[in-house]
Design an enzyme around this catalytic site. Structure first.
Site, short mmCIF file in Angstrom:
data_model
loop_
_atom_site.label_atom_id
_atom_site.label_comp_id
_atom_site.label_asym_id
_atom_site.label_seq_id
_atom_site.Cartn_x
_atom_site.Cartn_y
_atom_site.Cartn_z
N ASP A 1 107.61 19.87 21.91
CA ASP A 1 106.99 18.59 22.15
C ASP A 1 105.76 19.42 22.77
OD1 ASP A 1 107.54 15.38 22.84
OD2 ASP A 1 105.69 16.43 22.55
N GLU B 1 103.97 6.34 25.98
CA GLU B 1 105.02 7.08 26.66
C GLU B 1 105.27 6.50 27.84
OE1 GLU B 1 103.03 11.07 24.54
OE2 GLU B 1 104.74 11.51 26.14
C1 GLC Z 1 103.07 13.85 23.04
C2 GLC Z 1 104.78 13.01 22.62
C3 GLC Z 1 104.79 13.42 21.09
C4 GLC Z 1 103.54 13.93 20.42
C5 GLC Z 1 102.97 14.95 21.00
C6 GLC Z 1 101.58 15.63 20.51
O1 GLC Z 1 103.48 14.10 24.39
O2 GLC Z 1 105.81 13.21 23.28
O3 GLC Z 1 105.52 12.26 20.31
O4 GLC Z 1 103.67 14.26 18.87
O5 GLC Z 1 102.81 14.73 22.36
O6 GLC Z 1 100.82 14.61 20.55
#
Ligand code: GLC
Length: 649
Positions: free
Chosen positions: A337, A539
């Site tokens: 991530d 988030e």
């Molecule tokens: C974010 C998320 C993830 C996402 C990534 C790219 O922090 O946790 O779900 O795909 O970053 O945007």
């Protein structure tokens, strides 16, 4: 074979050099001496060399088996080229020339990562600039570009924004999810993007979690069925097709099973927290959606920020490698991530070593590619990461790129641009909205509303607010409660649906005293609509200890109540909210979740053109004492509205 080939190319090189040399000696010298007349017969032109491994390598042969292409390419790669493939950078952190210089494997647009001008042609120009740079590398390995098209191509203005998964879960309609995946893939492909960081396969156990709306349900089977259907829609029957994209089941594993108060990120409470369960629970509650995703052909997986019993998922070798790659037989690649690796240890080098050895194959760095590649290089040179592990990671990445057809089709066709926000996709979005609505209460025969009702009052800022309808991951990471992208608001949908003789009065504050009846008194409308709910978030910024309806919303409902005969509340939210005490204030309550751009779907059902079919995929608690789900399951009186509830009229 390799040796012979080199010898031939040497001969070829010498022939070319000698030809050049003779051309150089007959060139006109700068001193203008007369051209010498030719005194010898010109050398015979070298025959066109037969295609050889050097001019037509296996890895560039689309007819060759994928594994043969992988091995051929891997054998040609330098360590630099291999480590570059393991590097994923966000688009603002690198210029295209940096892709060429460091052989980067992937670029992404994070939430809100649109080009200066947010339209299809500028997206295409942006993505193509990175791809062109990748094809200028020695081995011409294309990048894979990724986005979070979690409810349509959400960063792109003008894209069709479908209901978030919290609403799609209530449809219980796998075929619909497949069609939404297909439509999403088409709009992504139009921008040259063939990698979607979706679906979320969280099985949500605590709706205080800010990412609840990204998930389909609290129920493992619903998540498995709908997540697989959506993945199949994205990937089609062949990843190599132009309108299929790579899905990325996420966030592995147990992102929706963390315990409140265990997050160590920012001021988050539960997002990125610790899942404190035994292995049996992990396998029965959270693993099935991933098993099904692998069986359905998933070739990319995103590790979770969260932890399992105190160990970060990005460091969980037993889960990423032994379980997911070993036991489940996953042949694709694991992507971290966003800066997920950095959370493992205070020392970046240590974090890199631990996470890559645990099974992360591509690092969403996402800012400093040089720092990551230097750390990775040092780790290989020092033996902290074996070359075998590097080769395994690169094989997985290359395998997926070959399967995606990126070597044959690195760019989109400009003719595809009209797919973005197309009428067909918006009709599909409207269908999804209709099927996602859940009727929680309908007294006094408030619904359906007659289209020729003489007077309808509509109140609430969110009644005329596309951004509020869409929620997070739309144009901006956190979303914006404003007119951010083309679509149909609830108010516009009502105005488009009622009969010519009907008057629709809108007041965001619910004040209609200036609307007078034939006796010059404040009019009483037959029907009032109040739209309330949550402001957009994403988030951990959506982690909320108290899910009560806001005082402002309660005041608005109370304000409108005496001005109408029948009152309908439409709830725009990323999860069930606590409305127990407010239920009696209105005749009807409709959970509309986060419906996206196609608000007409709400009017379709509220005016009776379509029935209510939505059924709750999340239990609806009476109070915060029934949150998390385990508390509700232990409570004597049960949910306000149980899982599977939904009135049909
Ligand atoms: C974010 C998320 C993830 C996402 C990534 C790219 O922090 O946790 O779900 O795909 O970053 O945007």
């Amino acid at each position: 074979m390799k040796k012979i080939t080199h010898f031939l190319s040497l001969i070829l090189m010498l022939m070319i050099l000698s030809a050049c040399a003779s051309k150089t000696s007959t060139a006109t010298p700068l001193t203008n001496t007369p051209e010498p007349t030719l005194t010898h017969t010109p050398e015979p032109v070298a025959p066109t060399p037969e295609p050889t491994l050097e001019t037509h390598p296996i890895y560039l042969d689309p007819e060759a088996p994928v594994e043969a292409r992988v091995e051929d390419l891997l054998a040609r790669m330098t360590l630099e080229e291999k480590l570059g493939q393991m590097t994923l950078i966000e688009k603002n952190s690198v210029q295209p020339k940096g892709v060429t210089e460091y052989f980067l494997g992937g670029i992404l647009s994070g939430g809100g990562g649109s080009p200066e001008s947010n339209n299809v042609s500028h997206w295409v120009e942006m993505v193509n600039s990175f791809q062109q740079a990748a094809l200028e590398t020695r081995l011409k390995i294309p990048i894979i570009y990724g986005v979070d098209a979690v409810h349509g191509h959400g960063n792109l203005k003008g894209a069709t924004i479908f209901p978030h998964n919290v609403g799609l879960g209530a449809t219980h309609d796998a075929d619909l999810l497949t069609r939404i995946g297909q439509a999403t893939a088409e709009e992504m492909a139009a921008t040259g993007i063939w990698w979607n960081y979706a679906p979320v396969l969280a099985v949500v156990q605590d709706i205080r979690w800010g990412r609840t709306y990204e998930a389909y349900s609290e129920n493992t089977e619903v998540v498995t069925t709908l997540g697989t259907a959506y993945l199949q829609g994205l990937q089609g029957t062949s990843l190599a097709e132009p309108f299929t994209v790579l899905a990325t089941p996420k966030h592995f594993i147990g992102d929706g099973g963390t315990t409140w108060g265990t997050s160590t990120t920012n001021n988050y409470q539960i997002d990125q927290g610790d899942m404190q369960v035994d292995e049996t629970t992990l396998r029965t509650l959270f693993l099935p959606p991933y098993q099904a995703a692998v069986d359905a052909g998933a070739m990319s997986l995103m590790a979770s920020y969260s932890s399992w019993n105190g160990t970060k998922m990005h460091a969980q070798g037993p889960l990423l490698t032994d379980l997911f790659k070993g036991e489940l037989g996953f042949q694709g690649f694991v992507v971290s991530d966003w800066a997920g690796i950095d959370q493992i240890d205070a020392d970046f080098y240590t974090s890199v070593v631990i996470s890559i050895n645990a099974g992360v194959d591509m690092n969403m760095v996402p800012y400093d590619h040089v720092m990551f590649i230097n750390a990775l290089t040092k780790a290989v040179e020092q033996g902290d990461i074996s070359l075998a592990r590097i080769d395994d990671a690169v094989r997985r990445i290359l395998r997926t790129k070959f399967m995606l057809g990126l070597f044959e089709r690195p760019f989109p066709d400009p003719a595809w641009e009209s797919l973005v926000g197309s009428a067909d996709h918006r009709v599909l979005g409207q269908e999804a909205v209709r099927k996602s609505l859940v009727l929680l209460q309908n007294e006094n025969a408030a619904l359906p509303i007659a289209k020729d009702t003489p007077l309808i009052f509509i109140a609430g800022e969110y009644a005329d607010n596309i951004g509020a309808q869409c929620g997070g991951w739309t144009i901006e990471w956190q979303g914006v409660a404003a007119n951010i992208t083309p679509g149909t608001t609830i108010l516009e949908a009502f105005e488009a649906t009622v009969s010519a003789g009907t008057t629709v009065q809108y007041n965001r504050f619910g004040r209609f005293e200036n609307v007078l009846d034939e006796n010059n008194q404040p009019a009483i409308a037959e029907v009032g609509i109040v739209v309330v709910g949550e402001a957009p978030y994403a988030e951990g910024q959506g982690d909320r200890a108290d899910l009560a309806l806001s005082e402002k919303d309660i005041a608005l409902i109370t304000q409108v109540r005496p001005q109408v005969n029948k009152l309908v509340v439409i709830l725009l939210s990323g999860r069930p909210l606590i409305i127990t005490e407010q239920l009696p204030l209105a005749d009807a309550w409709v959970a509309a979740w986060l419906p996206g751009t196609e608000g007409q779907g709400i009017a379709d059902v509220l005016f009776g053109d379509y029935p209510f079919t939505g059924k709750l995929a999340f239990s609806w608690p009476r109070s915060m004492e029934q949150v998390p789900l385990s508390a509700l399951q232990a409570s004597a009186e049960g949910a306000l509205f149980p899982f599977g509830f939904g009135l049909e009229e």
